[in-house]
Write an enzyme that holds these catalytic residues in place. Structure first.
Site, PDB file in Angstrom:
ATOM      1  N   GLY A 146       5.083  14.159  -4.064  1.00  0.00           N
ATOM      2  CA  GLY A 146       6.011  13.373  -3.248  1.00  0.00           C
ATOM      3  C   GLY A 146       7.422  13.584  -3.791  1.00  0.00           C
ATOM      4  O   GLY A 146       7.674  14.509  -4.581  1.00  0.00           O
ATOM      5  N   ASP A 170      -4.458   6.432  -7.664  1.00  0.00           N
ATOM      6  CA  ASP A 170      -5.266   7.172  -8.646  1.00  0.00           C
ATOM      7  C   ASP A 170      -4.577   7.270 -10.023  1.00  0.00           C
ATOM      8  O   ASP A 170      -5.215   7.018 -11.049  1.00  0.00           O
ATOM      9  CB  ASP A 170      -5.542   8.613  -8.169  1.00  0.00           C
ATOM     10  CG  ASP A 170      -6.086   8.675  -6.749  1.00  0.00           C
ATOM     11  OD1 ASP A 170      -6.279   7.614  -6.135  1.00  0.00           O
ATOM     12  OD2 ASP A 170      -6.311   9.801  -6.261  1.00  0.00           O
ATOM     13  N   GLN A 173       4.967  -5.775  -2.609  1.00  0.00           N
ATOM     14  CA  GLN A 173       5.835  -6.194  -1.503  1.00  0.00           C
ATOM     15  C   GLN A 173       5.148  -6.106  -0.141  1.00  0.00           C
ATOM     16  O   GLN A 173       4.546  -5.082   0.170  1.00  0.00           O
ATOM     17  CB  GLN A 173       7.058  -5.294  -1.485  1.00  0.00           C
ATOM     18  CG  GLN A 173       8.025  -5.618  -0.358  1.00  0.00           C
ATOM     19  CD  GLN A 173       9.287  -4.790  -0.475  1.00  0.00           C
ATOM     20  OE1 GLN A 173       9.339  -3.639  -0.064  1.00  0.00           O
ATOM     21  NE2 GLN A 173      10.300  -5.366  -1.071  1.00  0.00           N
ATOM     22  N   HIS A 179       6.094  -5.856   3.627  1.00  0.00           N
ATOM     23  CA  HIS A 179       7.243  -5.586   4.499  1.00  0.00           C
ATOM     24  C   HIS A 179       7.064  -6.450   5.737  1.00  0.00           C
ATOM     25  O   HIS A 179       5.965  -6.506   6.293  1.00  0.00           O
ATOM     26  CB  HIS A 179       7.244  -4.098   4.857  1.00  0.00           C
ATOM     27  CG  HIS A 179       8.494  -3.635   5.527  1.00  0.00           C
ATOM     28  ND1 HIS A 179       8.865  -4.084   6.781  1.00  0.00           N
ATOM     29  CD2 HIS A 179       9.452  -2.773   5.122  1.00  0.00           C
ATOM     30  CE1 HIS A 179      10.010  -3.505   7.104  1.00  0.00           C
ATOM     31  NE2 HIS A 179      10.382  -2.714   6.120  1.00  0.00           N
ATOM     32  N   LEU A 236       4.582   1.001   9.826  1.00  0.00           N
ATOM     33  CA  LEU A 236       5.879   0.400   9.538  1.00  0.00           C
ATOM     34  C   LEU A 236       6.901   0.575  10.649  1.00  0.00           C
ATOM     35  O   LEU A 236       7.027   1.656  11.218  1.00  0.00           O
ATOM     36  CB  LEU A 236       6.446   1.034   8.276  1.00  0.00           C
ATOM     37  CG  LEU A 236       7.630   0.265   7.710  1.00  0.00           C
ATOM     38  CD1 LEU A 236       7.141  -0.969   6.980  1.00  0.00           C
ATOM     39  CD2 LEU A 236       8.433   1.130   6.780  1.00  0.00           C
ATOM     40  N   GLU A 285      13.166  -1.317   8.446  1.00  0.00           N
ATOM     41  CA  GLU A 285      14.178  -2.358   8.383  1.00  0.00           C
ATOM     42  C   GLU A 285      15.475  -1.879   9.039  1.00  0.00           C
ATOM     43  O   GLU A 285      16.316  -2.673   9.446  1.00  0.00           O
ATOM     44  CB  GLU A 285      14.421  -2.648   6.898  1.00  0.00           C
ATOM     45  CG  GLU A 285      15.225  -3.866   6.609  1.00  0.00           C
ATOM     46  CD  GLU A 285      15.234  -4.139   5.105  1.00  0.00           C
ATOM     47  OE1 GLU A 285      14.163  -4.118   4.464  1.00  0.00           O
ATOM     48  OE2 GLU A 285      16.328  -4.383   4.587  1.00  0.00           O
ATOM     49  N   ARG A 338      13.064  -8.774   1.778  1.00  0.00           N
ATOM     50  CA  ARG A 338      11.788  -8.660   2.483  1.00  0.00           C
ATOM     51  C   ARG A 338      10.838  -9.800   2.168  1.00  0.00           C
ATOM     52  O   ARG A 338      10.081 -10.238   3.045  1.00  0.00           O
ATOM     53  CB  ARG A 338      11.136  -7.331   2.109  1.00  0.00           C
ATOM     54  CG  ARG A 338      11.918  -6.184   2.699  1.00  0.00           C
ATOM     55  CD  ARG A 338      11.365  -4.854   2.271  1.00  0.00           C
ATOM     56  NE  ARG A 338      12.146  -3.827   2.930  1.00  0.00           N
ATOM     57  CZ  ARG A 338      12.007  -2.536   2.727  1.00  0.00           C
ATOM     58  NH1 ARG A 338      11.116  -2.096   1.859  1.00  0.00           N
ATOM     59  NH2 ARG A 338      12.754  -1.666   3.368  1.00  0.00           N
ATOM     60  N   SER A 397      13.699   2.736  -3.114  1.00  0.00           N
ATOM     61  CA  SER A 397      12.602   3.549  -3.645  1.00  0.00           C
ATOM     62  C   SER A 397      12.980   5.021  -3.617  1.00  0.00           C
ATOM     63  O   SER A 397      12.781   5.748  -4.587  1.00  0.00           O
ATOM     64  CB  SER A 397      11.325   3.328  -2.851  1.00  0.00           C
ATOM     65  OG  SER A 397      10.382   4.281  -3.252  1.00  0.00           O
ATOM     66  N   LEU A 398      13.548   5.459  -2.491  1.00  0.00           N
ATOM     67  CA  LEU A 398      13.940   6.869  -2.425  1.00  0.00           C
ATOM     68  C   LEU A 398      14.952   7.186  -3.523  1.00  0.00           C
ATOM     69  O   LEU A 398      14.918   8.253  -4.126  1.00  0.00           O
ATOM     70  CB  LEU A 398      14.487   7.208  -1.034  1.00  0.00           C
ATOM     71  CG  LEU A 398      13.462   7.140   0.115  1.00  0.00           C
ATOM     72  CD1 LEU A 398      14.128   7.464   1.452  1.00  0.00           C
ATOM     73  CD2 LEU A 398      12.289   8.081  -0.103  1.00  0.00           C
TER      74      LEU A 398
HETATM   75  C1  LIG Z   1       5.983   3.954   6.023  1.00  0.00           C
HETATM   76  C2  LIG Z   1       6.884   3.882   4.826  1.00  0.00           C
HETATM   77  C3  LIG Z   1       8.258   3.894   4.982  1.00  0.00           C
HETATM   78  C4  LIG Z   1       9.106   3.827   3.874  1.00  0.00           C
HETATM   79  N1  LIG Z   1      10.465   3.858   4.052  1.00  0.00           N
HETATM   80  C5  LIG Z   1      11.277   3.864   2.954  1.00  0.00           C
HETATM   81  C6  LIG Z   1      12.692   3.994   3.104  1.00  0.00           C
HETATM   82  O1  LIG Z   1      13.221   4.129   4.204  1.00  0.00           O
HETATM   83  N2  LIG Z   1      13.458   3.975   2.000  1.00  0.00           N
HETATM   84  C7  LIG Z   1      12.912   3.861   0.744  1.00  0.00           C
HETATM   85  O2  LIG Z   1      13.655   3.867  -0.228  1.00  0.00           O
HETATM   86  N3  LIG Z   1      11.572   3.754   0.581  1.00  0.00           N
HETATM   87  C8  LIG Z   1      10.753   3.759   1.656  1.00  0.00           C
HETATM   88  N4  LIG Z   1       9.390   3.670   1.480  1.00  0.00           N
HETATM   89  C9  LIG Z   1       8.840   3.698   0.126  1.00  0.00           C
HETATM   90  C10 LIG Z   1       8.863   5.120  -0.399  1.00  0.00           C
HETATM   91  O3  LIG Z   1       8.745   6.034   0.658  1.00  0.00           O
HETATM   92  C11 LIG Z   1       7.726   5.378  -1.370  1.00  0.00           C
HETATM   93  O4  LIG Z   1       7.710   4.387  -2.349  1.00  0.00           O
HETATM   94  C12 LIG Z   1       7.949   6.719  -2.042  1.00  0.00           C
HETATM   95  O5  LIG Z   1       8.097   7.732  -1.084  1.00  0.00           O
HETATM   96  C13 LIG Z   1       6.840   7.089  -3.014  1.00  0.00           C
HETATM   97  O6  LIG Z   1       7.096   8.388  -3.481  1.00  0.00           O
HETATM   98  P1  LIG Z   1       6.278   9.012  -4.656  1.00  0.00           P
HETATM   99  O7  LIG Z   1       6.889  10.338  -4.955  1.00  0.00           O
HETATM  100  O8  LIG Z   1       6.172   8.049  -5.778  1.00  0.00           O
HETATM  101  O9  LIG Z   1       4.796   9.185  -4.068  1.00  0.00           O
HETATM  102  P2  LIG Z   1       4.254   9.738  -2.659  1.00  0.00           P
HETATM  103  O10 LIG Z   1       5.296  10.290  -1.790  1.00  0.00           O
HETATM  104  O11 LIG Z   1       3.356   8.693  -2.144  1.00  0.00           O
HETATM  105  O12 LIG Z   1       3.387  10.966  -3.130  1.00  0.00           O
HETATM  106  C14 LIG Z   1       2.234  10.829  -3.932  1.00  0.00           C
HETATM  107  C15 LIG Z   1       1.780  12.210  -4.310  1.00  0.00           C
HETATM  108  O13 LIG Z   1       0.757  12.101  -5.276  1.00  0.00           O
HETATM  109  C16 LIG Z   1      -0.315  12.943  -4.937  1.00  0.00           C
HETATM  110  N5  LIG Z   1      -1.515  12.348  -5.514  1.00  0.00           N
HETATM  111  C17 LIG Z   1      -1.948  11.074  -5.430  1.00  0.00           C
HETATM  112  N6  LIG Z   1      -3.088  10.926  -6.132  1.00  0.00           N
HETATM  113  C18 LIG Z   1      -3.357  12.129  -6.674  1.00  0.00           C
HETATM  114  C19 LIG Z   1      -4.393  12.618  -7.499  1.00  0.00           C
HETATM  115  N7  LIG Z   1      -5.386  11.845  -7.911  1.00  0.00           N
HETATM  116  N8  LIG Z   1      -4.377  13.916  -7.856  1.00  0.00           N
HETATM  117  C20 LIG Z   1      -3.388  14.741  -7.426  1.00  0.00           C
HETATM  118  N9  LIG Z   1      -2.373  14.332  -6.651  1.00  0.00           N
HETATM  119  C21 LIG Z   1      -2.369  13.034  -6.285  1.00  0.00           C
HETATM  120  C22 LIG Z   1      -0.295  13.018  -3.431  1.00  0.00           C
HETATM  121  O14 LIG Z   1      -0.902  14.218  -3.006  1.00  0.00           O
HETATM  122  C23 LIG Z   1       1.202  13.004  -3.150  1.00  0.00           C
HETATM  123  O15 LIG Z   1       1.694  14.310  -3.219  1.00  0.00           O
HETATM  124  C24 LIG Z   1       8.534   3.730   2.584  1.00  0.00           C
HETATM  125  C25 LIG Z   1       7.155   3.732   2.418  1.00  0.00           C
HETATM  126  C26 LIG Z   1       6.329   3.780   3.534  1.00  0.00           C
HETATM  127  C27 LIG Z   1       4.833   3.726   3.318  1.00  0.00           C
END
Ligand SMILES: Cc1cc2nc3c(=O)[nH]c(=O)nc-3n(C[C@H](O)[C@H](O)[C@H](O)COP(=O)(O)OP(=O)(O)OC[C@H]3O[C@@H](n4cnc5c(N)ncnc54)[C@H](O)[C@@H]3O)c2cc1C
Length: 614
Positions: free
Chosen positions: A14, A218, A237, A239, A249, A252, A283, A413-414
Site C-alpha cells: 500500500g 495480519d 474509528q 466513519h 465509504l 467526508e 468523525r 492517514s495518507l
Molecule cells: C474506503 C476508504 C477511504 C479512505 N479515504 C481516505 C482519505 O481520503 N484520506 C486518508 O488520509 N485516508 C483515507 N483512508 C484511510 C487510508 O486509505 C488507509 O489507512 C491507508 O491507505 C492504509 O495504507 P497502508 O499502506 O497502511 O495499507 P494498505 O493500503 O491497506 O495496504 C496493505 C498492504 O499490505 C498487504 N498485506 C496485508 N497482509 C499481508 C500479508 N499477510 N502478507 C503480505 N502482504 C500483506 C496488502 O497486500 C497490501 O498491499 C481511507 C480508507 C478507506 C478504507
C-alpha cells in the site's frame, strides 16, 4: 523451503510499503516487497477525500495549525512531537508526490487545489481551512499508481500474491518472515536485515465496514504473537457515512463540499451536537450523533440510517443561511466533477442518484488508530521505555506512531503513509549498512507450517465463515461506537468461545494447496480474532471516554489516570493466550508548554464542552 535474501523486506504494497520501498532503494538498499495482493489493489487505492498538507494555496495555513488540529483531533492522546513531524513533513511530501507525476486537481491559479475536511482549522480552531489536496475523489488511487511506477523505475523486486504468515525472531532480533506463495501453497522464507510491516488495517473485525476484504490485520497479529505489544487498540474509528448496510465509504469530502446530514424530521441535526463545526465535526462526534438520533427514534423510517444530502438546492440553501458568498454555491456540474466515484457507487450499488436524491448512510468501521508501536523513524518499540526490536520496522495503518491519538482526522492517514513510509525507508537504508546478518534458526518456519497443517486437516464442525460472522456481529454490538463494561464483557466472552472453536473444532472444505482461499481465510480469521480480543480487552481496561472510545459508564475524559497509551502484551501461546494490558507509556506532551500551549488552553475552554457528544 526456498530462502530469499534481501537487505530490506517490505511486507505490504500500500502507500506506506511502497513509500518505504522507494526510499530504502533510493538509499542504496536491496529491497523486496512481499504482498498478498497485487500492489495497486491495496486499500490505499480506495482513499477518496484527500491528503492533508498546510500548503496554504487557498487559505492562510501553517504546519503549526495542522499540528494543533492533529493533537486536538486525537483528543490529546497524540504524541505531540510526532504530530509536528507529520504536519511539517506533509508539505514537502505532497509537493514531492506532485513532482513524481501525481495529477492533483488545480486551482484557477494552477496551484494544487485543496478542500475542507473535518477538524482541519486555522489559527487553533478559528475556522475550517482548505487543507486536503485531492485528485477528484480518487486521491489514494493516484498515490498508489504514482508510487508503484516509481518503485518499478527504481528496480524494487516484487513478490506479488505472497502472504506473510509469521515473523522470525532470533534472540530478540527480527531476522525475516515466512510467507506462503498463494499460487502454489509453498512456504518461502524471506531473510532480511530490516523487515518493514505495512500490512494495513483490520476493519473486517466488524460487520459493517468500509474496509476491503483483505484488511484482516495480519501484520499486527503476527507481531503480537511474536512478542511485540500492540498499542492503543481500543481506539477504532467509525466513519459516520458508510452506505447503509453495505458499509462502502462515502467520503467526508462530500460534507467538505457542503453536504449535510439530515434526520427523519428533515433537521440538520449536527447543528445541535457541534454548533460551530456542524457536519464537519470530527468523525467520532458525528458517528455518536447519528447513533443518538437513531436511539431517539429520529433515524429515517426508524431504520438506523440518516440522509447525506449533497443536492445543490439543499447545499445552497444552507450556504445562503450561513451568509456564504454566491461564488461558493454549487450546481449539478460541480458535484459531477468533484465527486465522480461517489456518484458512481451510489448509482451502481443503491440505484440512488445523489444529484437528485439524498444518500442513506450509517457509521461504518473504518480505521485503526492503534497498532504496532513505533518511534518517528518507523522503528518498532516493544515497551513503555521505547526499547527497540532490532530489524523490525512498521508504518501506515498497521503502525501506531502515535500521530492519530484517540481519533484520526480525515486526510491524515495518507499523510502518515508518505511521511513515515519515507522516514522508515531512509532509516532502513542506513540501518542495513550498519548491521550484520542474523543467522536463521534451523527450524525457521516449522511452527507456522504445523499450524497450517492443523487448519487444513481440521475435522471439527465449525466453519470459518460462521465464526467470522459471529465475531463481526459481537464486535458491532458490543465493541462499537458506544461501550459499557457489560457489553465489553459480553464481547470478550463471545470471542473466547469463538477462539476455542477456532482452535479445537475447525473444518475447512478445500484441502488442496493451489490458491486455497479457504485455508488463507481461515488463517486470517485467527488474526482477526486476536485483534478483536485485544481491542475488547484494552477497551474494558480504559475506564474513560476519549476520542473514538466512548464508554457510557465512564463518560468523562480522565487525564489523571489515562493520559497514556495502552500496551497489550501477548504471552506467545497462540491457542490460549494470556494478555496483559498496561498504561505505563505516557503521551509525549512536549509541545504542550511550548508553541501551541496557548492555543490548546484557549481551545479547551472555548470549544471542547460544546463539541463532546455522549
Ligand atoms: C474506503 C476508504 C477511504 C479512505 N479515504 C481516505 C482519505 O481520503 N484520506 C486518508 O488520509 N485516508 C483515507 N483512508 C484511510 C487510508 O486509505 C488507509 O489507512 C491507508 O491507505 C492504509 O495504507 P497502508 O499502506 O497502511 O495499507 P494498505 O493500503 O491497506 O495496504 C496493505 C498492504 O499490505 C498487504 N498485506 C496485508 N497482509 C499481508 C500479508 N499477510 N502478507 C503480505 N502482504 C500483506 C496488502 O497486500 C497490501 O498491499 C481511507 C480508507 C478507506 C478504507
Amino acid at each position: 523451503m526456498q530462502i530469499h535474501k534481501h537487505d530490506a523486506i517490505i511486507i505490504g504494497a500500500g502507500g506506506a510499503g511502497l513509500m518505504a520501498a522507494l526510499y530504502a532503494s533510493k538509499g542504496g538498499a536491496d529491497v523486496a516487497v512481499v504482498s498478498k495482493l497485487y500492489p495497486t489493489r491495496s486499500h490505499t487505492g480506495t482513499a477518496q477525500g484527500g491528503i492533508g498538507a498546510a500548503l496554504g494555496n487557498l487559505d492562510d495555513d501553517k504546519p503549526i495549525y495542522h499540528t494543533y488540529d492533529t493533537i486536538k483531533g486525537g483528543d490529546y492522546l497524540t504524541d505531540q512531537h510526532a504530530a509536528k513531524i507529520l504536519a511539517e513533513n506533509a508539505v514537502d511530501a505532497v509537493i514531492e508526490l506532485e513532482h513524481m507525476g501525481l495529477p492533483f486537481d488545480r486551482t484557477s491559479a494552477m496551484r494544487i487545489s485543496q478542500r475542507r475536511f473535518g477538524g482541519h482549522t486555522r489559527e487553533f480552531g478559528k475556522e475550517l481551512v482548505r487543507r486536503a489536496c485531492h485528485a477528484a475523489d480518487r486521491t489514494g488511487h493516484m498515490i498508489l499508481q504514482t508510487l508503484y511506477q516509481q518503485c518499478i523505475k527504481n528496480d524494487v523486486t516484487f513478490f506479488d500474491e505472497f502472504q506473510v504468515v509469521d515473523m522470525i525472531v532470533v534472540d530478540g532480533v527480527c531476522a525475516g518472515v515466512v510467507a506462503i506463495e498463494l499460487g502454489t501453497g509453498e512456504f518461502h522464507i524471506f531473510h532480511g536485515k530490516a523487515n518493514f510491516f505495512a500490512t494495513g488495517g483490520w476493519g473486517r473485525c466488524w460487520s459493517v465496514t468500509s474496509n476491503a476484504h483483505a484488511l484482516t490485520g495480519d501484520g499486527a497479529a503476527i507481531a503480537l504473537r511474536r512478542g511485540v505489544p500492540l498499542q492503543d487498540m481500543e481506539f477504532f474509528q467509525f466513519h459516520p457515512t458508510g452506505i447503509y448496510r453495505m458499509g462502502i465509504l462515502i467520503t467526508e469530502g462530500v460534507r467538505g463540499e457542503g453536504g449535510v446530514l439530515i434526520n427523519d424530521r428533515g433537521e440538520r441535526f449536527m447543528e445541535r451536537y457541534a454548533p460551530s463545526a456542524k457536519d464537519l465535526a470530527s468523525r467520532d462526534v458525528v458517528s455518536r450523533a447519528i447513533y443518538l438520533e437513531t436511539r431517539a427514534g429520529r433515524s429515517i423510517k426508524n431504520r438506523g440510517y440518516v440522509h447525506l444530502d449533497i443536492r445543490p438546492q439543499t447545499v445552497n440553501r444552507y450556504f445562503a443561511e450561513e451568509g456564504k458568498d454566491r461564488s461558493d454555491f454549487i450546481d449539478d456540474a460541480t458535484v459531477e466533477r468533484k465527486l465522480p466515484d461517489i456518484l458512481d457507487f451510489c448509482r451502481t450499488y443503491l440505484g440512488v442518484d445523489p444529484v437528485h436524491e439524498p444518500m442513506p448512510v450509517q457509521p461504518t468501521a473504518h480505521y485503526a488508530m492503534g497498532g504496532i508501536p513505533t518511534n518517528v523513524e518507523a522503528e518498532v518499540v516493544i515497551d513503555a521505555a521505547g526499547t527497540l526490536m532490532p530489524g523490525a520496522f512498521a508504518a501506515g495503518e498497521t503502525a501506531c506512531v502515535s500521530v492519530h491519538g484517540a481519533n484520526r482526522l480525515g486526510t491524515n492517514s495518507l499523510v502518515d503513509l508518505v511521511v513515515f513510509g519515507r522516514r522508515g525507508g531512509l532509516r532502513m537504508a542506513d540501518y542495513v549498512k550498519s548491521v550484520d546478518w542474523t543467522d536463521l534458526p534451523k527450524d525457521a518456519g516449522a511452527e507456522i507450517q504445523a499450524e497450517f497443517e492443523r487448519i487444513r486437516q481440521g475435522s471439527g464442525k465449525s466453519r470459518p465463515g460462521e465464526l467470522r460472522a459471529k465475531m463481526q456481529q459481537t464486535m458491532m454490538d458490543n465493541v462499537g461506537v458506544f461501550r459499557t463494561q457489560e457489553t465489553l464483557q459480553q464481547g470478550m466472552n463471545d470471542l473466547a468461545e469463538l477462539r476455542e472453536r477456532f482452535y479445537n473444532d475447525l473444518h475447512i472444505d478445500d484441502k488442496s494447496r493451489v490458491f486455497n482461499t479457504d485455508l488463507m481465510e481461515a488463517w486470517e480469521l485467527g488474526c482477526l480474532l486476536d485483534l478483536a480480543d485485544v481491542t475488547a480487552r484494552a477497551a474494558s481496561e480504559r475506564k474513560e471516554s476519549r476520542g473514538a472510545h466512548s464508554r457510557e459508564d465512564h463518560q468523562q475524559r480522565d487525564d489523571e489516570n489515562y493520559l497514556a497509551h495502552s500496551l497489550a502484551q501477548h504471552d506467545g501461546n497462540w491457542a490460549a493466550p494470556s494478555i496483559q494490558t498496561s498504561f505505563d507509556k505516557k503521551v509525549d506532551l512536549s509541545l504542550w508548554e511550548a508553541e501551541i500551549a496557548q492555543g490548546i488552553a484557549e481551545d479547551q475552554q472555548k470549544f471542547r464542552p460544546k463539541e463532546r457528544v455522549y
